[in-house]
Structure formats: structure tokens, C-alpha cells
Design a protein around this motif. Sequence first.
Motif, short mmCIF file in Angstrom:
data_model
loop_
_atom_site.label_atom_id
_atom_site.label_comp_id
_atom_site.label_asym_id
_atom_site.label_seq_id
_atom_site.Cartn_x
_atom_site.Cartn_y
_atom_site.Cartn_z
N SER A 126 0.80 -1.23 0.00
CA SER A 126 0.00 0.00 0.00
C SER A 126 0.83 1.27 0.00
CB SER A 126 -0.94 0.01 1.21
OG SER A 126 -0.18 -0.02 2.41
N ASN A 127 2.14 1.16 0.34
CA ASN A 127 2.96 2.38 0.31
C ASN A 127 4.38 2.08 -0.14
OD1 ASN A 127 4.65 1.80 2.68
ND2 ASN A 127 2.75 2.04 3.85
N ASP A 128 5.09 3.15 -0.49
CA ASP A 128 6.44 3.00 -1.03
C ASP A 128 7.44 2.48 0.00
OD1 ASP A 128 5.61 3.81 -3.50
OD2 ASP A 128 6.39 5.86 -3.34
N ALA A 129 7.26 2.78 1.27
CA ALA A 129 8.20 2.32 2.30
C ALA A 129 8.18 0.79 2.38
CB ALA A 129 7.86 2.95 3.65
N LEU A 130 6.99 0.21 2.40
CA LEU A 130 6.89 -1.26 2.44
C LEU A 130 7.43 -1.87 1.15
CD1 LEU A 130 3.33 -1.67 4.03
CD2 LEU A 130 5.52 -2.31 5.06
#
Length: 122
Positions: A106-110
Motif C-alpha cells: 500500500s505504500n512506497d516504504a513497504l
Amino acid sequence: MERPEKLRKNQQQSNSTLELSSARQVKKQKTKHAKDDFHERYLSLKREDIDRLVAIEERKAEDPYSIQKCITTLEGLKDLQIGDMLKTADLFTDNKNNREVSLSFSNDALRLAWLTRKIQQT
């Protein structure tokens, strides 16, 4: 008596001329039909080629995990080094599941953490 004989010869000549003319017309018609058949078959093959290409392009557009989408997402990851980006592209070409997992975050960090771990494993 010569007149009827001349008339018969003239009539035979005109009949043979008509037969020859008729044969030429039949030949022209056959040639025209052969050309028409060729053009119809050619157009049919071209339509099939176009239909195949359209189907391929539609399948590419429908793939939610396409290489293009993955690369676009990769390019949006600011902390990913160029070398790691290239290794990740290889991971995506080798395995569609890798593309699916990467795009499912769901996000760029993950996404970046998962990609970094995958790169280290290879």
C-alpha cells in the motif's frame, strides 16, 4: 450453288468468331474472379493479423501487474539506487509473482523494504 456455300462459310466463320469471343469473355471473368478471391483472402488474413495484435495489446493493457506498471512504480521510489533498480527489474521479468507482490503493497516504504530484502536474497 456457290452462294449458299459462301453463306455457310461466312456463318461458320462468324460462329467461330463468336465462340472465340465468348471464350475470351469467360477467361476474363475467371481471371477477375481469381483476382477478387485473392484480394478477399488477403484482406481476410490482414484482418486476422490485426485482430491478433489487438488482442495482444488488450491483454497487455489488462494486466494489472505488467512490467511497465512495475517499472513506473520503481522509478517513483526515491531511495532505490540505480543498480538495485536494475536488479529489481530482473526480478520482475523472471517472476510475475514478484510484480504482483511489489504492486500490492500500500505504500512506497513497504515496497522498498520488500525489494531491498529480495535483492539481498539474490
